[in-house]
Design an enzyme around this catalytic site. Structure first.
Site, mmCIF file in Angstrom:
data_model
loop_
_atom_site.group_PDB
_atom_site.id
_atom_site.type_symbol
_atom_site.label_atom_id
_atom_site.label_comp_id
_atom_site.label_asym_id
_atom_site.label_seq_id
_atom_site.Cartn_x
_atom_site.Cartn_y
_atom_site.Cartn_z
ATOM 1 N N SER A 19 -7.269 -2.293 9.440
ATOM 2 C CA SER A 19 -6.024 -2.217 9.182
ATOM 3 C C SER A 19 -5.228 -2.805 10.007
ATOM 4 C CB SER A 19 -5.784 -0.578 9.274
ATOM 5 O OG SER A 19 -4.026 -0.478 8.886
ATOM 6 N N LYS A 70 -5.795 8.231 -0.470
ATOM 7 C CA LYS A 70 -4.395 8.244 -1.135
ATOM 8 C C LYS A 70 -4.049 8.820 -2.408
ATOM 9 C CE LYS A 70 -2.484 3.700 -0.668
ATOM 10 N NZ LYS A 70 -2.302 2.288 -1.108
ATOM 11 N N ASN A 91 1.165 7.124 0.231
ATOM 12 C CA ASN A 91 0.719 6.446 1.118
ATOM 13 C C ASN A 91 1.518 6.343 2.644
ATOM 14 O OD1 ASN A 91 3.051 5.080 0.928
ATOM 15 N ND2 ASN A 91 2.233 2.930 0.542
ATOM 16 N N ASP A 106 4.389 1.342 -2.008
ATOM 17 C CA ASP A 106 3.939 0.148 -2.653
ATOM 18 C C ASP A 106 4.862 -0.622 -3.428
ATOM 19 O OD1 ASP A 106 1.513 0.020 -1.033
ATOM 20 O OD2 ASP A 106 0.228 0.863 -2.368
ATOM 21 N N ASN A 156 -6.272 -5.139 -18.795
ATOM 22 C CA ASN A 156 -7.221 -4.838 -17.621
ATOM 23 C C ASN A 156 -8.607 -4.566 -18.443
ATOM 24 O OD1 ASN A 156 -7.620 -3.673 -15.105
ATOM 25 N ND2 ASN A 156 -7.941 -1.849 -16.048
ATOM 26 N N VAL A 159 -9.620 -1.149 -20.347
ATOM 27 C CA VAL A 159 -8.284 -0.964 -21.056
ATOM 28 C C VAL A 159 -7.775 0.370 -20.895
ATOM 29 C CG1 VAL A 159 -8.691 -0.624 -23.562
ATOM 30 C CG2 VAL A 159 -6.916 -2.145 -22.941
#
Ligand code: NAP
Length: 282
Positions: A19, A70, A91, A106, A156, A159
């Site tokens: 990280s 998360k 997050n 994000d 994607n 999908v």
């Protein structure tokens, strides 16, 4: 008598020695001369309730959350905000008046970087192509739609995941199959790669950049490597670009402000520090 105490925060996850968050927050702590520290907190799931209680009690100012927590950490919190509930992930955790709260930064991080690098880009009425439908795609789509985008197309591989994101706003967000990846290339103002394709050790993303219009911004949220093949090709075609490191830096801003009370700046010096770390440690 009140005793001055060092404010402490950390990144919570498992197997997260890679990280960059300690480096980012450590830079700001030093820059602003704060009596604070930020560490890595690698914990098994059964220790989450006790750890989070220490934030509720004010023993810790708060934490970032990363893999694998998360999506699951919300169940231990007292409240999550709109961004966390829309994205289904948390997050950043902090406590206010004994209430343990979670948010997701994000999407705001992506938007902050976009506005910094391309301040004249008009999100309102923009048409966007988001490649991929994972957690980061959901966060970015949510923030772009809330800021007035006209259409967001999401191809994607799986999908059904793109259909789930479309549930955020079906009249604006349009799922596509991965084989239709290029069908909207010439009809958008912004392309965002949110897949893991192009990361170190993964296959590159193959995308017909030559079909995009000259002003279309090409953006990749992958930051290892810093310059993905997608970005290198976009630069060679003269397209405006946006890299993934800026999003990483900007998503850290809200947490620092919530825990330590200072709104930190994303400076060139900070960017260079993280770039050097990425180049030397991968
Ligand atoms: P995720 O939830 O696991 O989503 C991964 C996405 O990549 C999914 O859409 C997945 O498709 C797609 N994908 C993976 N392999 C593929 C392949 N061979 N062909 C086509 N699509 C493929 O991950 P995430 O958390 O959203 O993160 C995605 C990327 O963004 C990672 O590289 C991560 O490092 C980066 N990231 C950067 C930042 C930043 O601050 N810059 C923040 C968050 C994430 P399926 O749904 O079909 O599996």
């Amino acid at each position: 008598m009140t005793r001055n105490m060092t404010l402490r925060a950390c990144v919570l996850g498992q197997g997260i020695t890679y990280s960059r968050s300690p480096l980012i927050h450590g830079y700001w702590i030093k820059k602003y001369g704060l009596d604070a520290e930020y560490n890595i907190c690698d914990l098994p799931e059964d220790r989450l309730p006790g750890f989070l209680t220490s934030i509720r009690q004010g023993k810790l100012a708060g934490c970032n959350v990363t893999i694998p927590y998360k999506q699951i950490v919300a169940q231990y919190l007292d409240a999550i905000d709109d961004a966390a509930s829309a994205t289904g992930s948390v997050n950043t955790i902090y406590s206010s008046n004994g209430v343990l709260r979670g948010t997701s930064t994000d999407g705001a991080g992506y938007l902050g970087h976009l506005r910094e690098v391309h301040p004249t880009f008009q999100l309102k009425h923009a048409r966007v192509l988001i490649l991929g439908a994972g957690g980061a795609a959901r966060s970015i789509t949510d923030v772009l739609v809330k800021n007035g985008c006209l259409k967001v197309y999401i191809p994607n591989r799986t999908v059904t995941k793109a259909h789930e994101i479309a549930g955020l706003n079906p009249s604006i967000i349009k799922p596509l199959s991965w084989s239709n990846l290029s069908s909207k290339a010439g009809a958008v103002d912004l392309v965002v790669n949110t897949t893991s394709l192009g990361m170190v050790g993964r296959q590159p993303l193959v995308f017909p950049l030559e079909h995009t219009t000259p002003d279309c911004i090409i953006s990749d949220i992958v930051y290892a490597p810093l310059e993905t093949r997608l970005l290198a090709q976009a630069r060679s075609l003269g397209r405006p670009v946006l890299d993934g490191l800026g999003m990483l830096l900007h998503q850290a801003v809200p947490g620092f402000q919530l825990w330590f009370g200072v709104a930190p700046q994303v400076t060139d010096e900070l960017r260079t520090l993280i770039e050097q770390d990425l180049l030397s440690n991968g």
